[in-house]
Design a protein around this motif. Structure first.
Motif, short mmCIF file in Angstrom:
data_model
loop_
_atom_site.label_atom_id
_atom_site.label_comp_id
_atom_site.label_asym_id
_atom_site.label_seq_id
_atom_site.Cartn_x
_atom_site.Cartn_y
_atom_site.Cartn_z
N PHE A 16 0.83 -1.20 0.00
CA PHE A 16 0.00 0.00 0.00
C PHE A 16 0.87 1.25 0.00
N TYR A 17 1.88 1.25 0.86
CA TYR A 17 2.79 2.39 0.88
C TYR A 17 3.48 2.59 -0.47
N TYR A 19 0.85 4.27 -2.82
CA TYR A 19 0.11 5.49 -2.50
C TYR A 19 0.87 6.51 -1.65
N LEU A 20 2.00 6.15 -1.06
CA LEU A 20 2.73 7.13 -0.26
C LEU A 20 3.35 8.18 -1.17
N VAL A 28 -0.18 7.98 9.43
CA VAL A 28 -1.08 7.51 8.38
C VAL A 28 -1.85 8.74 7.92
N HIS A 29 -1.27 9.46 6.98
CA HIS A 29 -1.78 10.77 6.58
C HIS A 29 -3.23 10.65 6.09
N LEU A 55 -4.17 9.10 2.87
CA LEU A 55 -4.04 7.64 2.87
C LEU A 55 -5.24 6.99 3.54
N GLN A 56 -5.69 7.58 4.65
CA GLN A 56 -6.89 7.04 5.30
C GLN A 56 -8.08 7.05 4.34
N LYS A 89 -7.98 7.12 0.99
CA LYS A 89 -7.76 6.17 -0.09
C LYS A 89 -8.18 4.76 0.33
#
Length: 254
Positions: free
Chosen positions: A118-119, A122-123, A205-206, A209-210, A212
């Motif tokens: 995931f990171y 999407y990070l 967990v910016h 991101l939450q 998304k």
């Protein structure tokens, strides 16, 4: 505090580098509201002798499933941060035992994905949270975050002395869990009601991101706190109120 007609047992799952102590402020508040609460210590996270190379998401979920099995009555599973994936996999194992799953600024990922993947997808470069600051042991089996970085990305709204004390309690995190792929099905995991609690000022967990994750795995409802990544410390009363509200409004009947 808000009361609900049903008495729930909240099974609370900590995130990476933490332990059951992360819920020390919440357990007594839930009990004072007439419910029960159990805070898990995940195996290999500094509280037992499980070697890091043996730690997987399946091991975590099996451990939490045993806690669920020991409960009489309806269970509300709460996952914080990485603990969200543990809650997901536990829901797959025990769908009929969980009345509601609550994801607290947590990883809520689709079938087949891992936290690390995931990171990778999407990070964004400007997101300098915990994942961008960790160091690894020479074999890559565990990751760690230094206390100063932990205060900045986890606890920046918390009283400084409490934040520093919490940061000092963090332990190395076995990387097997963050690299494990979820194995979820619509009939099992998908049958458990789920809600999300956003931490709007989260530096780990910016918030994008939450959101998304909620786009990828939609929830029945979304709640929000004007908090950092650890509302257990910075906003314990408001968090407890939201946990109770979420259970009262969204949990399925026993």
């Amino acid at each position: 505090m808000t009361q609900t007609a049903t008495r729930y047992t909240f099974v609370l799952v900590h995130g990476a580098w933490q332990g059951s102590w992360a819920w020390d402020t919440i357990v007594p508040r839930l009990k004072a509201a007439g419910h029960d609460a159990i805070a898990a210590d995940l195996p290999g996270d500094g509280f037992d002798s499980t070697p890091p190379q043996e730690v997987t998401l399946d091991l975590y979920a099996a451990h939490v499933s045993r806690l669920v099995d020991a409960v009489k009555g309806p269970v509300v599973l709460v996952g914080h941060s990485m603990g969200g994936t543990v809650v997901e996999q536990t829901c797959e194992l025990r769908p009929q035992r969980v009345a509601l799953a609550i994801y607290l600024c947590a990883f809520l990922l689709p079938d087949g994905m891992s936290v690390i993947e995931f990171y990778a997808r999407y990070l964004q470069p400007e997101m300098r949270g915990a994942h961008a600051r960790v160091t690894y042991d020479p074999h890559g089996l565990t990751s760690s975050i230094d206390p100063a970085s932990a205060v900045e990305v986890f606890y920046h709204q918390t009283d400084r002395s409490l934040a520093e004390a919490a940061a000092q309690r963090l332990t190395p995190q076995p990387e097997g869990a963050r690299r494990s792929h979820l194995h979820l099905s619509p009939l099992r995991f998908g049958s458990v009601p789920r809600v999300y609690i956003e931490a709007l000022e989260d530096r780990s967990v910016h918030l994008p991101l939450q959101r998304k994750m909620q786009e990828l795995t939609p929830c029945l409802a979304t709640y929000a706190l004007e908090s950092d990544h650890a509302p257990q410390l910075s906003h314990p009363d408001a968090l407890t109120e939201l946990l109770l509200k979420a259970a009262a409004r969204n949990a399925r009947a026993a």
